[in-house]
Design a protein around this motif. Structure first.
Motif, PDB file in Angstrom:
ATOM      1  N   TYR A  84       0.720  -1.305  -0.012  1.00  0.00           N
ATOM      2  CA  TYR A  84       0.094   0.037   0.314  1.00  0.00           C
ATOM      3  C   TYR A  84       0.888   1.252   0.043  1.00  0.00           C
ATOM      4  N   ALA A 126       0.933  -5.264   2.609  1.00  0.00           N
ATOM      5  CA  ALA A 126       0.403  -5.979   3.205  1.00  0.00           C
ATOM      6  C   ALA A 126      -0.337  -7.755   2.713  1.00  0.00           C
ATOM      7  N   PRO A 178      -5.020 -12.603  12.322  1.00  0.00           N
ATOM      8  CA  PRO A 178      -4.960 -11.724  13.526  1.00  0.00           C
ATOM      9  C   PRO A 178      -5.203 -10.401  12.274  1.00  0.00           C
ATOM     10  N   SER A 179      -6.280  -8.601  12.810  1.00  0.00           N
ATOM     11  CA  SER A 179      -6.744  -8.405  12.440  1.00  0.00           C
ATOM     12  C   SER A 179      -5.472  -8.017  11.801  1.00  0.00           C
ATOM     13  N   GLY A 180      -5.380  -7.235  10.965  1.00  0.00           N
ATOM     14  CA  GLY A 180      -4.534  -6.798  10.600  1.00  0.00           C
ATOM     15  C   GLY A 180      -3.778  -7.631   9.391  1.00  0.00           C
ATOM     16  N   ALA A 181      -3.604  -8.961   9.248  1.00  0.00           N
ATOM     17  CA  ALA A 181      -2.789  -9.386   8.937  1.00  0.00           C
ATOM     18  C   ALA A 181      -2.369  -9.899   6.964  1.00  0.00           C
ATOM     19  N   GLY A 182      -3.732  -9.303   6.938  1.00  0.00           N
ATOM     20  CA  GLY A 182      -3.828  -9.441   5.338  1.00  0.00           C
ATOM     21  C   GLY A 182      -4.751  -9.953   4.349  1.00  0.00           C
ATOM     22  N   LYS A 183      -5.880 -10.844   5.269  1.00  0.00           N
ATOM     23  CA  LYS A 183      -6.855 -11.322   4.724  1.00  0.00           C
ATOM     24  C   LYS A 183      -7.793 -10.086   3.435  1.00  0.00           C
ATOM     25  N   SER A 184      -8.037  -9.935   3.510  1.00  0.00           N
ATOM     26  CA  SER A 184      -9.207  -8.763   3.473  1.00  0.00           C
ATOM     27  C   SER A 184      -8.730  -7.810   1.726  1.00  0.00           C
ATOM     28  N   THR A 185      -7.388  -7.759   2.239  1.00  0.00           N
ATOM     29  CA  THR A 185      -6.577  -7.524   1.459  1.00  0.00           C
ATOM     30  C   THR A 185      -6.539  -8.270   0.026  1.00  0.00           C
TER      31      THR A 185
HETATM   32  P1  ADP Z   1      -7.488  -8.234   7.944  1.00  0.00           P
HETATM   33  O1  ADP Z   1      -8.319  -7.970   6.927  1.00  0.00           O
HETATM   34  O2  ADP Z   1      -6.214  -9.420   7.880  1.00  0.00           O
HETATM   35  O3  ADP Z   1      -7.576  -7.489   8.734  1.00  0.00           O
HETATM   36  P2  ADP Z   1      -6.087  -6.098   6.198  1.00  0.00           P
HETATM   37  O4  ADP Z   1      -5.643  -6.966   4.539  1.00  0.00           O
HETATM   38  O5  ADP Z   1      -7.075  -4.937   5.864  1.00  0.00           O
HETATM   39  O6  ADP Z   1      -5.819  -7.107   7.035  1.00  0.00           O
HETATM   40  O7  ADP Z   1      -5.430  -5.035   6.321  1.00  0.00           O
HETATM   41  C1  ADP Z   1      -3.838  -5.331   5.916  1.00  0.00           C
HETATM   42  C2  ADP Z   1      -2.702  -4.694   6.562  1.00  0.00           C
HETATM   43  O8  ADP Z   1      -2.629  -2.983   5.301  1.00  0.00           O
HETATM   44  C3  ADP Z   1      -2.731  -3.427   7.411  1.00  0.00           C
HETATM   45  O9  ADP Z   1      -1.698  -3.388   7.919  1.00  0.00           O
HETATM   46  C4  ADP Z   1      -3.481  -2.539   7.036  1.00  0.00           C
HETATM   47  O10 ADP Z   1      -3.137  -1.313   7.563  1.00  0.00           O
HETATM   48  C5  ADP Z   1      -3.494  -1.842   5.959  1.00  0.00           C
HETATM   49  N1  ADP Z   1      -4.585  -1.715   3.990  1.00  0.00           N
HETATM   50  C6  ADP Z   1      -5.379  -1.764   4.861  1.00  0.00           C
HETATM   51  N2  ADP Z   1      -6.011  -1.107   3.426  1.00  0.00           N
HETATM   52  C7  ADP Z   1      -5.252   0.439   3.624  1.00  0.00           C
HETATM   53  C8  ADP Z   1      -5.805   0.221   2.985  1.00  0.00           C
HETATM   54  N3  ADP Z   1      -6.668   1.204   1.845  1.00  0.00           N
HETATM   55  N4  ADP Z   1      -4.609   1.754   2.192  1.00  0.00           N
HETATM   56  C9  ADP Z   1      -3.642   1.323   3.562  1.00  0.00           C
HETATM   57  N5  ADP Z   1      -3.118   1.069   3.968  1.00  0.00           N
HETATM   58  C10 ADP Z   1      -4.665  -0.348   3.648  1.00  0.00           C
END
Ligand code: ADP
Length: 262
Positions: free
Chosen positions: A14, A20, A39-46
């Motif tokens: 990012y 991520a 865990p939260s922030g691991a990158g699952k949603s990304t």
């Molecule tokens: P999870 O779904 O596991 O909680 P995310 O995929 O949301 O994790 O986030 C992975 C990492 O990428 C985190 O450090 C988060 O802060 C960062 N991140 C997620 N979306 C964005 C974005 N749109 N811009 C910048 N950083 C992002």
């Protein structure tokens, strides 16, 4: 077995400080039910958002249905999105519209912009919407406004809207994170049945390890943007779960019942 999805060295950066996803490799077979935990922030949603190209991976290859989709533009991208249904934690419905109108929105990717804007849906599409709502136990709610529904009912509308696309793959981003345990079980049972009876491949991001272990054919564990486990839910050990969750692991021990440390 046929591979539907294959990720090779996928990365997502990012910003300078935020990597991520880092060299993610895994594949998913047609019809498989896979849970991604971490865990939260691991990158699952990304990870899910890279697969349907809501965001662009920075590097690597994503092969879906035998084609590298990372270079897809406009028309190909539109077609790709019709093959991949998505379900969200907060449902993403239009609350002031009826249940059936929300479900029919799932057909928009198959239509011209004009037909979509005019809300032109054919009889077959309306019949399919009603049939899907029946299958999901919402026959009484077809013409209600979405803001009159419970969270669990809203998520079932979300599932119907994804299924009316006739997708090959269903991506579910924390589908039960806003639901109570009863509604969560209903949603997970429906997702499992979509996978087993309709043959649709399902990938679910989950925070609840116990749920992931009981519903999935396979578990993918993500920590700090890397895959740290990829295997059967039956074989995962407490040590491996601790490895996925790091310092959050202490809170999870209750979920694991009598599992042995490995
Ligand atoms: P999870 O779904 O596991 O909680 P995310 O995929 O949301 O994790 O986030 C992975 C990492 O990428 C985190 O450090 C988060 O802060 C960062 N991140 C997620 N979306 C964005 C974005 N749109 N811009 C910048 N950083 C992002």
């Amino acid at each position: 077995m046929h591979t539907l999805l294959d990720l090779k060295n996928v990365s997502k950066r990012y910003s300078q400080d935020t990597l991520a996803l880092s060299n993610v490799n895994f594949s998913v077979n047609e019809g498989e039910f896979v849970s991604i935990i971490g865990p939260s922030g691991a990158g699952k949603s990304t990870l899910l958002r890279c697969i349907n190209r809501m965001i662009d991976a920075t590097g690597g290859e994503i092969i879906f249905d035998n084609e590298d989709i990372l270079n897809y533009k406009k028309r190909n991208l539109r077609q790709l999105r019709t093959k991949i249904g998505m379900i969200f934690q907060h449902y993403n419905l239009v609350n002031r519209l009826s249940v059936i109108e929300n479900v029919l929105h799932g057909r928009l990717g198959h239509k011209s912009t004009l037909a979509g804007v005019l809300g032109l849906y054919n009889e077959a599409e309306k019949r399919q919407a009603i049939q899907l709502l029946g299958m999901l136990g919402l026959e009484e709610q077809v013409y209600k406004r979405c803001d009159q529904l419970s969270g669990g009912q809203k998520q079932r509308v979300g599932i119907a809207r994804a299924l009316i696309q006739n997708p090959k793959l269903l991506l579910c981003d924390e589908p039960i994170a806003s639901l109570d345990p009863n509604a969560s079980k209903i949603i997970m049972d429906y997702l499992q049945s979509v996978s087993k009876t309709m043959g649709i491949t399902v990938i679910v991001n989950l925070h609840q390890v116990d749920v992931a272990l009981s519903y999935s054919d396979r578990i993918i564990g993500v920590s700090k943007g890397e895959i740290v486990y990829n295997g059967s839910p039956k074989e995962i050990t407490t040590t491996q779960i601790n490895n996925i969750y790091g310092s959050e692991a202490g809170d999870l021990m209750l979920d694991l019942g009598g599992r042995n440390a490995g």
